[in-house]
Design an enzyme around this catalytic site. Structure first.
Site, short mmCIF file in Angstrom:
data_model
loop_
_atom_site.label_atom_id
_atom_site.label_comp_id
_atom_site.label_asym_id
_atom_site.label_seq_id
_atom_site.Cartn_x
_atom_site.Cartn_y
_atom_site.Cartn_z
N ARG A 182 0.74 -1.27 0.01
CA ARG A 182 -0.25 0.11 0.02
C ARG A 182 0.77 1.32 0.05
NH1 ARG A 182 -2.76 -3.56 -1.38
NH2 ARG A 182 -4.62 -4.05 -0.47
N CYS A 247 -10.93 -0.95 3.70
CA CYS A 247 -10.16 -1.13 4.88
C CYS A 247 -9.27 -0.21 5.51
CB CYS A 247 -9.11 -2.35 4.55
SG CYS A 247 -9.84 -3.84 4.00
N GLU A 318 -4.40 2.53 7.21
CA GLU A 318 -3.96 2.36 5.69
C GLU A 318 -4.70 3.71 5.18
OE1 GLU A 318 -4.92 -1.35 3.71
OE2 GLU A 318 -5.63 -0.12 1.97
#
Ligand SMILES: Cc1cc2nc3c(=O)[nH]c(=O)nc-3n(C[C@H](O)[C@H](O)[C@H](O)COP(=O)(O)OP(=O)(O)OC[C@H]3O[C@@H](n4cnc5c(N)ncnc54)[C@H](O)[C@@H]3O)c2cc1C
Length: 324
Positions: A182, A247, A318
């Site tokens: 990510r 998420c 995230e």
């Protein structure tokens, strides 16, 4: 931030800049929360984008680039400085045969990621199905090295074009991009090897304006069948009917996923104000009823504390948290 009259006039008069003032960021993020941005620009061309970036850099005005706002949590007191949305520019997709095996596809950073997925699928180009269902823009997906269990951007990206703060454009090949979970880091020529990293912890002022992808050929019908099954599985697992940023936490490097840890810590369904930890997927914080950013941050902190206490693991967000 004090925005003087001259600055307002300059920004208003940039041709194709589409600048607004005190713009609610809840209109531009998938979580639907966040205070106002001092200035908000939606340039409708690369030229307008370059004018805005050069001007803000010369004036040392901070700016934040956004694509679809699907991985952003803007705090309730908003963003000082300028937000630049790429939704109205950098919208082209083109394809070219590279050789017998690969087809090159270039996509502007403002292209909706789903449009790129369907473009590839309909043309019988294999490689993008992994990203079906991921909201946001091509630029945002590149910066986030977005992905799923079926793949991630690193697998298909060949190079990116980056707009520097002085208005110059640099092409960066895959060999000069460090991809990780990510995030990615660009080794820019201008910085003489320094790394421009897209993590939560450092600022990233260079702007990705396009990406070049390499796909192989396959039957469109086969790709469509695969797509249906992937999208079906996604919809069964994720809460897609309420605002969220996907998420919320990064998965730890090994062991249980963030969602499993939050679930085991007993937080599924936990409510703070208008925000809730999803019953369907514990790594989703959803805006169930006019949540504030503070509600979401309170839930985030509770999840971090409880998971740390139970498992001695600190969950890193995230989602990019920005603003005051
Ligand atoms: C329902 C839902 C499901 C999701 N599922 C997934 C999933 O399966 N996998 C996954 O990886 N993600 C998922 N996400 C998260 C998100 O969609 C991805 O991270 C997406 O790639 C972000 O793209 P964006 O254009 O919305 O970026 P934004 O949220 O607008 O920006 C994200 C970051 O990138 C920076 N940025 C954006 N564009 C540029 C640019 N052109 N140049 C420089 N910096 C830029 C921004 O400043 C910010 O720091 C999901 C989100 C939602 C709401």
């Amino acid at each position: 931030m004090m925005i003087n009259h001259a600055a307002k006039e300059f920004l208003k008069n940039i041709s194709g800049g589409n600048v607004r003032f005190d713009e609610p960021m809840s209109r531009h993020t998938s979580l639907r929360v966040g205070g106002t941005a001092d200035f908000f620009a939606e340039p409708d061309s690369l030229e307008a984008l370059v004018d805005i970036v050069k001007w803000t850099s010369a004036k040392s005005i901070p700016y934040l680039i956004i694509g679809g706002g699907s991985n952003l949590l803007v705090r309730d007191n908003g963003i000082r400085g300028l937000v630049i949305s790429l939704k109205k520019c950098l919208n082209c997709i083109t394809d070219n045969r590279r050789n017998d095996i690969f087809v090159e596809v270039s996509a502007g950073a403002g292209v909706n990621l789903q449009r790129l997925c369907f473009f590839a699928m309909n043309k019988g180009l294999e490689g993008m199905n992994f990203a079906l269902g991921i909201p946001g823009s091509v630029g945002g997906a590149i910066v986030m090295n977005a992905g799923t269990e079926h793949g991630f951007m690193e697998k298909v990206l060949d190079s990116v074009n980056v707009l520097m703060t002085d208005g110059k454009i640099e092409k960066i090949d895959k060999t000069n991009i460090d991809f990780s979970y990510r995030e990615l880091a660009l080794k820019l020529e201008q910085n003489k090897g320094a790394v421009n990293r897209s993590s939560n912890r450092s600022s990233n002022r260079s702007i990705i304006i396009s990406g070049k992808f390499l796909f192989t050929r396959n039957e469109p019908a086969k790709l469509k069948k695969e797509a249906e099954s992937m999208l079906g599985a996604r919809n069964r697992k994720q809460p897609t009917n309420l605002p969220s940023a996907g998420c919320f936490f990064r998965n730890p490097q090994s062991g249980m996923t963030a969602g499993e840890l939050i679930d085991r810590a007993g937080l599924k369904g936990k409510i703070v104000g208008g925000a809730r930890i999803s019953m369907k997927h514990a790594n989703f914080i959803i805006n169930r009823d006019n949540a504030s950013a503070a509600d979401i941050i309170a839930l985030m902190e509770e999840a971090q504390e409880r998971v740390d206490k139970h498992f001695n693991i600190f969950l890193e967000p995230e989602v990019k948290i920005v603003g005051e």
